[in-house]
Design a protein around this motif. Structure first.
Motif, mmCIF file in Angstrom:
data_model
loop_
_atom_site.group_PDB
_atom_site.id
_atom_site.type_symbol
_atom_site.label_atom_id
_atom_site.label_comp_id
_atom_site.label_asym_id
_atom_site.label_seq_id
_atom_site.Cartn_x
_atom_site.Cartn_y
_atom_site.Cartn_z
ATOM 1 N N ALA A 1 33.928 -3.985 -11.320
ATOM 2 C CA ALA A 1 34.852 -3.025 -11.934
ATOM 3 C C ALA A 1 34.502 -2.795 -13.393
ATOM 4 O O ALA A 1 34.533 -1.660 -13.895
ATOM 5 C CB ALA A 1 36.285 -3.521 -11.792
ATOM 6 N N GLU A 2 34.160 -3.881 -14.096
ATOM 7 C CA GLU A 2 33.790 -3.763 -15.507
ATOM 8 C C GLU A 2 32.558 -2.881 -15.674
ATOM 9 O O GLU A 2 32.504 -2.027 -16.573
ATOM 10 C CB GLU A 2 33.531 -5.153 -16.075
ATOM 11 C CG GLU A 2 33.140 -5.154 -17.546
ATOM 12 C CD GLU A 2 32.696 -6.532 -18.007
ATOM 13 O OE1 GLU A 2 33.209 -6.984 -19.051
ATOM 14 O OE2 GLU A 2 31.849 -7.144 -17.346
ATOM 15 N N GLU A 3 31.572 -3.054 -14.812
ATOM 16 C CA GLU A 3 30.343 -2.276 -14.926
ATOM 17 C C GLU A 3 30.563 -0.788 -14.672
ATOM 18 O O GLU A 3 29.783 0.047 -15.123
ATOM 19 C CB GLU A 3 29.296 -2.824 -13.950
ATOM 20 C CG GLU A 3 28.756 -4.196 -14.368
ATOM 21 C CD GLU A 3 27.816 -4.798 -13.347
ATOM 22 O OE1 GLU A 3 27.747 -4.267 -12.205
ATOM 23 O OE2 GLU A 3 27.144 -5.794 -13.673
ATOM 24 N N ARG A 4 31.652 -0.451 -13.986
ATOM 25 C CA ARG A 4 31.964 0.945 -13.706
ATOM 26 C C ARG A 4 32.946 1.525 -14.720
ATOM 27 O O ARG A 4 33.392 2.659 -14.566
ATOM 28 C CB ARG A 4 32.517 1.071 -12.295
ATOM 29 C CG ARG A 4 31.473 0.776 -11.203
ATOM 30 C CD ARG A 4 32.100 0.726 -9.827
ATOM 31 N NE ARG A 4 32.690 1.996 -9.449
ATOM 32 C CZ ARG A 4 32.054 2.955 -8.763
ATOM 33 N NH1 ARG A 4 30.802 2.776 -8.391
ATOM 34 N NH2 ARG A 4 32.672 4.073 -8.445
ATOM 35 N N GLY A 5 33.288 0.740 -15.770
ATOM 36 C CA GLY A 5 34.052 1.300 -16.872
ATOM 37 C C GLY A 5 35.455 0.782 -17.067
ATOM 38 O O GLY A 5 36.130 1.184 -18.024
#
Length: 314
Positions: free
Chosen positions: A104-108
């Motif tokens: 989730a973090e890598e997608r913003g």
């Protein structure tokens, strides 16, 4: 904004003490949508993280603290921020949940604390990066090494499991204690598990300080004082809470630790200090913000929420 909180059962929290509840209430009071997430609902489809989110309306009223809306299973792309506030132990389940949140973090999506930081920062071992500020410390699974260390540090030491939390499994050991061998055997599972052993600090009788850091800077602190019959000062085992301030030396410790915390994405952290020495760095679900707010006359959750708003805005 939409803010989700991954946590243990919300219906079981103490509304006047629980830090996660206070953080949720702080977000609600600033007009944000607040969602409860059951940790076991986290999953992935490809590189996209999903979870069951449930809108909640909160009140600081025991027995009537929360109203749940309709639960939906959604992509975490739909929320602006996710708090990972599941209590330890840090086991395989926790590790996998952190890995899913990293997607989730890598997608913003903003994840607090940063999943990679959570995975890397054992709450006992992380303090060793700042050994100039810690008590004398040994990490070992060997009984003879542990007993020798206790002798070298004045005959007493504090033995802690590396995966413990809330004061569980902590012993004050003495080189003359007839139970010493048994305590070491139990704690190390017969020499198969490492433990942390620290010199005993007499200042522990006056209490330990929990310092809450936000983005590497002290937000406030409380003093937790143990019961007469207890070595542990944790609130849930009866430690009382008193108002406190930070000494120059304690601020120096915060200044030493803060930049590393920011670098590792550990935005909301609780340092434990005894006798102006750093004993632990709590990163999974540090507590104390309600007690700190009452004693210091500030709204800690509101300060935290304003910081999140600013971070997402920039």
């Amino acid at each position: 904004m939409k803010i989700a909180y991954v946590m243990d059962p919300l219906s079981q929290v103490n509304v006047f003490a629980d830090t996660t509840f206070a953080l949720m209430l702080g977000a609600q009071s600033r007009g944000h949508e607040v969602f409860y997430v059951r940790p076991e609902s986290l999953e992935a489809r490809g590189d996209e993280a999903f979870a069951t989110i449930q809108p909640v309306e909160l009140r600081q009223e025991p027995g009537n603290a929360v109203s749940f809306g309709e639960a939906r299973h959604v992509s975490l792309d739909e929320v602006d921020a996710v708090w990972m506030r599941k209590d330890p132990p840090f086991d395989d389940t926790y590790l996998y949940e952190a890995m899913l949140l990293e997607l989730a973090e890598e997608r913003g999506t903003l994840v607090l604390n940063r999943p990679r930081g959570l995975r890397d920062a054992n709450e006992k071992l992380y303090a060793l990066h700042f050994s100039d500020h810690t008590p004398k410390t040994l990490v070992s699974s060997h009984a003879e090494a542990i007993k020798k260390f206790a002798e070298e540090t004045g005959g007493r030491a504090v033995l802690k499991p590396l995966d413990g939390h809330g004061g569980s499994g902590i012993f004050v050991i003495g080189s003359e204690d007839r139970n010493l061998n048994a305590m070491i055997e139990v704690s190390t599972a017969g020499g198969t598990k490492r433990v942390m052993v620290q010199e005993y600090l007499p200042a522990a009788r006056q209490g330990d300080k929990r310092v809450i850091l936000l983005n590497g800077e002290p937000l406030g602190a409380i003093l937790r004082v143990p019961l007469e019959q207890e070595h542990r000062s944790n609130i849930h085992v009866g430690g009382r809470v008193e108002k406190t301030t930070l000494s120059a030396k304690e601020r120096e410790i915060c200044e030493a630790v803060g930049p590393r915390l920011k670098q590792d994405g550990l935005y909301f952290v609780g340092l434990d200090l005894i006798g102006e020495r750093l004993t632990e760095v709590n990163v999974t679900s540090p507590t104390g913000i309600q007690e700190m707010s009452r004693l210091d006359g500030i709204d800690g959750p509101d300060v935290v929420m304003r910081w999140i708003e600013d971070r997402l805005a920039t």
